[in-house]
Design a protein around this motif. Structure first.
Motif, PDB file in Angstrom:
ATOM      1  N   GLY A  59       0.852  -1.294   0.168  1.00  0.00           N
ATOM      2  CA  GLY A  59       0.160  -0.023  -0.181  1.00  0.00           C
ATOM      3  C   GLY A  59       0.837   1.278   0.098  1.00  0.00           C
ATOM      4  N   LEU A  60       2.178   1.334   0.761  1.00  0.00           N
ATOM      5  CA  LEU A  60       2.611   2.472   0.795  1.00  0.00           C
ATOM      6  C   LEU A  60       3.552   2.713  -0.353  1.00  0.00           C
ATOM      7  CD1 LEU A  60       4.104   2.042   4.269  1.00  0.00           C
ATOM      8  CD2 LEU A  60       2.502   3.806   3.894  1.00  0.00           C
ATOM      9  N   ILE A 134      10.944  -0.419   2.309  1.00  0.00           N
ATOM     10  CA  ILE A 134      10.070  -0.137   1.081  1.00  0.00           C
ATOM     11  C   ILE A 134      11.393   0.331   0.110  1.00  0.00           C
ATOM     12  CG2 ILE A 134       8.321   0.702   0.017  1.00  0.00           C
ATOM     13  CD1 ILE A 134       6.747   0.637   2.397  1.00  0.00           C
ATOM     14  N   GLU A 135      11.851  -0.265  -0.734  1.00  0.00           N
ATOM     15  CA  GLU A 135      13.012   0.462  -1.512  1.00  0.00           C
ATOM     16  C   GLU A 135      14.157   0.692  -0.428  1.00  0.00           C
ATOM     17  OE1 GLU A 135      11.683   3.521  -3.835  1.00  0.00           O
ATOM     18  OE2 GLU A 135      10.241   2.129  -5.206  1.00  0.00           O
ATOM     19  N   LYS A 136      14.518   1.910  -0.362  1.00  0.00           N
ATOM     20  CA  LYS A 136      15.567   2.339   0.601  1.00  0.00           C
ATOM     21  C   LYS A 136      15.039   3.014   1.843  1.00  0.00           C
ATOM     22  CE  LYS A 136      19.150   2.769  -3.038  1.00  0.00           C
ATOM     23  NZ  LYS A 136      20.357   3.592  -3.406  1.00  0.00           N
ATOM     24  N   ASP A 137      13.880   2.854   2.151  1.00  0.00           N
ATOM     25  CA  ASP A 137      13.169   3.418   3.091  1.00  0.00           C
ATOM     26  C   ASP A 137      12.930   2.756   4.211  1.00  0.00           C
ATOM     27  OD1 ASP A 137      13.400   6.163   1.949  1.00  0.00           O
ATOM     28  OD2 ASP A 137      11.120   5.746   0.946  1.00  0.00           O
TER      29      ASP A 137
END
Length: 442
Positions: A59-60, A134-137
């Motif tokens: 979702g994010l 989430i990816e790099k976060d």
């Protein structure tokens, strides 16, 4: 034999054994259930949390900045899930502190990746925190820890308590069903011991062994009743058949014997034989008696009145006139008469040749204890237990033994029929003392 300080009835023995067996079964069942539930519950909990993380991550990832805020708020309101950025300065405590939590942590890392962090609190806020990327976060997802907690001790206590109560109730019912036939058998056996042969046990029981035991017991009771009936008829016949020739002998002696001394000796022998027949009849008397309140003082006075020859025996009684016991008056009179007669024969004073007897009493709870004591030579301590054996005489009495040897046996048997007890012992200062224990009348 020494009496055991502690004993269990058959019911309680069966109940305790069944209870221990079932409690051990419950304990084994609980341990088995916990072992079988442990891994599936840990995997299921980890799958739920991993699904929440994957849904939140998806979702994010595909939401813009405005919808992302709306998504985070919706998850917090409806699913009790908090999403927040993960900062390098965040302080957290590891979640894997037990075997169960270690299994959940390992399962989450295997599903979400090795970089996944699982914490029990972040910056002092407790909960189930899962750190993911989430990816790099980096983000934190806080879920309700109650979703994956194992069964609490209170829950275990409630369910195990219910199982234990059901186990105890079941043990009571099973023990009662098992022991009821044995209880009936014990009651019927006690009635036979008291001389009642009319007890009939159920011969239609489903259990084969109990049915066979009941059938055998009923056969035994019938045979004993027949033996008792034959014995009564035989004794009555013996008494009649013996007394008839004795009466003829007495008449022949009176009419034919000229020598007065020989006549007295013959009469004395006939009287002795007649007394022996009476003793046999008393000892063989049926065991059924009706217990009623009896005034002890009046019965003792009547028994004393039969021994008027003060040159041979002197009896002194110290009894209150209001003392009453549960007894059969005829049986109690027979008991006292036999004790006085036994004292007259074997309790004579060595110097005077006269028997001095003292009758006293004490109260002990619900019992009245009458004591009949003579001042004779007494009996050797090792022979005291044998005095109530039929036809037994102590050494001190052998030279003067003219009876049937049944006096004290009759006393013991009569007291047993009345629910009492006889205790014999040597008195302090010499002589034999007999303690008669009977229930006090209300």
């Amino acid at each position: 034999m020494p009496r055991k300080l502690f004993g269990l009835s058959l019911f309680w023995r069966t109940f305790i054994l069944l209870g221990l067996l079932l409690i051990a079964g419950i304990a084994a069942w609980v341990q088995t259930f916990r072992a079988l539930e442990f891994e599936p519950r840990a995997v299921q909990a980890a799958q739920q949390i991993a699904s929440l993380v994957n849904l939140s991550r998806a979702g994010l990832r595909y939401a813009d900045s405005i919808n992302r805020v709306t998504l985070i708020k919706t998850l917090s309101d409806q699913e009790a899930i908090t999403l927040k950025p993960r900062e390098p300065s965040d302080k957290f405590e590891p979640y894997e502190v037990s075997r169960f939590t270690q299994a959940i942590g390992n399962e989450l890392k295997s599903r979400l990746g090795p970089t996944t962090v699982v914490a029990s609190s972040v910056n002092g806020t407790p909960g189930l925190w899962v750190g993911f990327q989430i990816e790099k976060d980096n983000y934190w997802l806080q879920a309700d820890s109650s979703r994956i907690e194992p069964m609490t001790g209170r829950t275990w206590f409630v369910w195990v308590g219910i199982a234990l109560i059901a186990t105890m109730l079941g043990s009571v019912i099973i023990a009662r069903l098992i022991n009821q036939p044995l209880k009936e058998l014990s009651f019927a056996a006690s009635r036979i011991r008291e001389g009642e042969y009319d007890s009939v046990l159920d011969e239609s029981m489903i259990t084969r062994e109990i049915r066979e035991v009941n059938q055998g017991f009923n056969r035994m009771a019938r045979e004993l009743a027949k033996v008792e009936e034959d014995r009564a008829v035989m004794l009555a016949g013996i008494s009649h058949d013996l007394r008839t020739p004795l009466a003829r002998l007495r008449l022949e002696a009176e009419m034919s014997v000229v020598d007065e001394e020989a006549k007295r000796n013959i009469a004395s022998d006939i009287d002795q034989l007649d007394a022996i027949i009476d003793k046999f009849m008393d000892y063989a008397r049926p065991g059924e008696v009706e217990l009623v309140p009896v005034n002890v003082s009046s019965v003792v006075d009547k028994a004393i009145s039969q021994f008027r020859d003060t040159k041979r025996i002197r009896i002194a009684a110290k009894l209150p006139i209001d003392t009453r016991v549960m007894a059969d008056e005829t049986e109690l009179s027979r008991v006292l008469t036999n004790l006085f007669e036994n004292a007259r024969r074997y309790g004579r004073n060595t110097y005077t040749g006269v028997t001095n007897v003292e009758v006293s009493y004490t109260r002990s709870g619900a019992w009245v204890i009458l004591s009949v004591r003579d001042h004779g030579p007494g009996v050797a301590p090792e022979k005291l237990p044998q005095l109530t054996t039929p036809f037994f005489r102590g050494d001190a009495a052998r030279t003067a033994a003219t009876g049937a040897g049944l006096g004290l046996a009759i006393v013991d048997k009569a007291l047993t029929r009345m629910g009492g007890e006889l205790e014999l012992g040597n008195a302090q200062g010499g002589g034999l003392v007999a303690h008669i224990k009977l229930k006090r009348a209300p």
